[in-house]
Design a protein around this motif. Sequence first.
Motif, short mmCIF file in Angstrom:
data_model
loop_
_atom_site.label_atom_id
_atom_site.label_comp_id
_atom_site.label_asym_id
_atom_site.label_seq_id
_atom_site.Cartn_x
_atom_site.Cartn_y
_atom_site.Cartn_z
N PRO A 122 -2.20 9.59 -3.57
CA PRO A 122 -2.13 8.21 -3.96
C PRO A 122 -2.55 7.22 -2.98
CG PRO A 122 -0.10 9.49 -4.50
CD PRO A 122 -1.08 10.43 -3.83
N ALA A 123 -2.89 6.02 -3.37
CA ALA A 123 -3.44 5.07 -2.36
C ALA A 123 -2.46 4.63 -1.47
CB ALA A 123 -4.29 4.06 -3.12
N LEU A 134 -3.79 2.36 2.22
CA LEU A 134 -4.87 1.76 1.38
C LEU A 134 -4.62 1.06 0.32
CD1 LEU A 134 -8.00 2.36 0.74
CD2 LEU A 134 -7.23 4.36 -0.49
N ALA A 135 -3.42 1.16 -0.26
CA ALA A 135 -2.84 0.56 -1.59
C ALA A 135 -2.63 -0.84 -1.05
CB ALA A 135 -1.54 0.91 -2.20
N ALA A 158 -9.78 3.78 -4.84
CA ALA A 158 -8.24 3.36 -5.24
C ALA A 158 -8.25 2.35 -6.26
CB ALA A 158 -7.70 2.69 -3.81
N SER A 159 -9.58 1.64 -6.54
CA SER A 159 -9.56 0.76 -7.67
C SER A 159 -9.98 1.50 -8.67
CB SER A 159 -10.48 -0.32 -7.24
OG SER A 159 -11.78 0.21 -7.44
N ALA A 160 -10.58 2.74 -8.72
CA ALA A 160 -10.94 3.30 -9.95
C ALA A 160 -9.71 4.21 -10.39
CB ALA A 160 -12.31 4.16 -9.72
N GLU A 161 -8.62 4.27 -9.80
CA GLU A 161 -7.55 4.97 -10.41
C GLU A 161 -7.79 6.42 -10.76
OE1 GLU A 161 -4.70 2.76 -12.40
OE2 GLU A 161 -5.56 0.79 -11.95
#
Lengths: 136, 136
Positions: free
Chosen positions: A68-69, A128-129, A17-20
Amino acid sequence: MNNGRFPISLHILTLMASAEGELLSSDFIAGSININPVLVRKEISNLRNHGLIESKEGKNGGATLAKPADKIRLSEVYHAVQQASLLGNSKNKPNPDCLVGKQINQHLDNLYQEIEGALLHKLDKTSLADFLRQFA
Amino acid sequence: MNNGRFPISLHILTLMASAEGELLSSDFIAGSININPVLVRKEISNLRNHGLIESKEGKNGGATLAKPADKIRLSEVYHAVQQASLLGNSKNKPNPDCLVGKQINQHLDNLYQEIEGALLHKLDKTSLADFLRQFA
DNA sequence: TCATTCTGTAATCGACTTTATTACAGTACA
DNA sequence: TGTACTGTAATAAAGTCGATTACAGAATGA
């Protein structure tokens, strides 16, 4: 449930999620979690089977989120790794000649189901977001 | 938590609640659960340390509830047997040089605490007497 | 008093589970 | 066509859990 797998799967998903959208290699992920890359690939395989992750083989391959997260609920992660009952089904075969022994597994099952419902309700409220947003 | 212990402890307490003050021997209890008597005595020892059970040594000894069954909440049983975190603390030491790795254990802990709160809320609403009442 | 019947507890063993590791086939890319 | 990945199986090492053995100590009652 298999205790150790939930945090590992959540760690993997959080990294993605952080790596987009960038593809992350199992080696990179394993380096962040500090476990063996094969274990990471196994968890990725499981998460992929549950529709949370997509992966690509070959050079420059890796894995990324399948959606998407903010569309991934932590309850989905729980379901993906959950195997056994939460508080542990007694694998014992209690004495059927005993009033308590004869019925206890049934009543335990009911209790577990109630509790798991409460737990899933909580996990369902966090995406997750949301989880990632906590990271500074 | 140590999964297998919750059902065992609850089984023990249920037997005692149904025996209404009578002292039960570890052999009798072990026969109902179908496990080794030494394990029963270990659990009894733990439950005694948590104030749920009283026991008496020597001939005609045994154990009984330390307070009425309607004064024992299942949350107390959970607390008595709970050792590790519910969903499993990763014992891994994540990479401190990674933004996610550095913080994830803290955020996992927070999440677990929330979930455990929901679970305890449920368990707090049921007494041992309630649980026993289900038995026909 | 003293044999009996219990608890309390430590120590060890085996079964099982989990994780790490090795190995290697297959795939994509440059 | 070499390189860098994934996917997966197989095995080994490590850890956990329960069963079992062993025995000291306590209460009872004959």
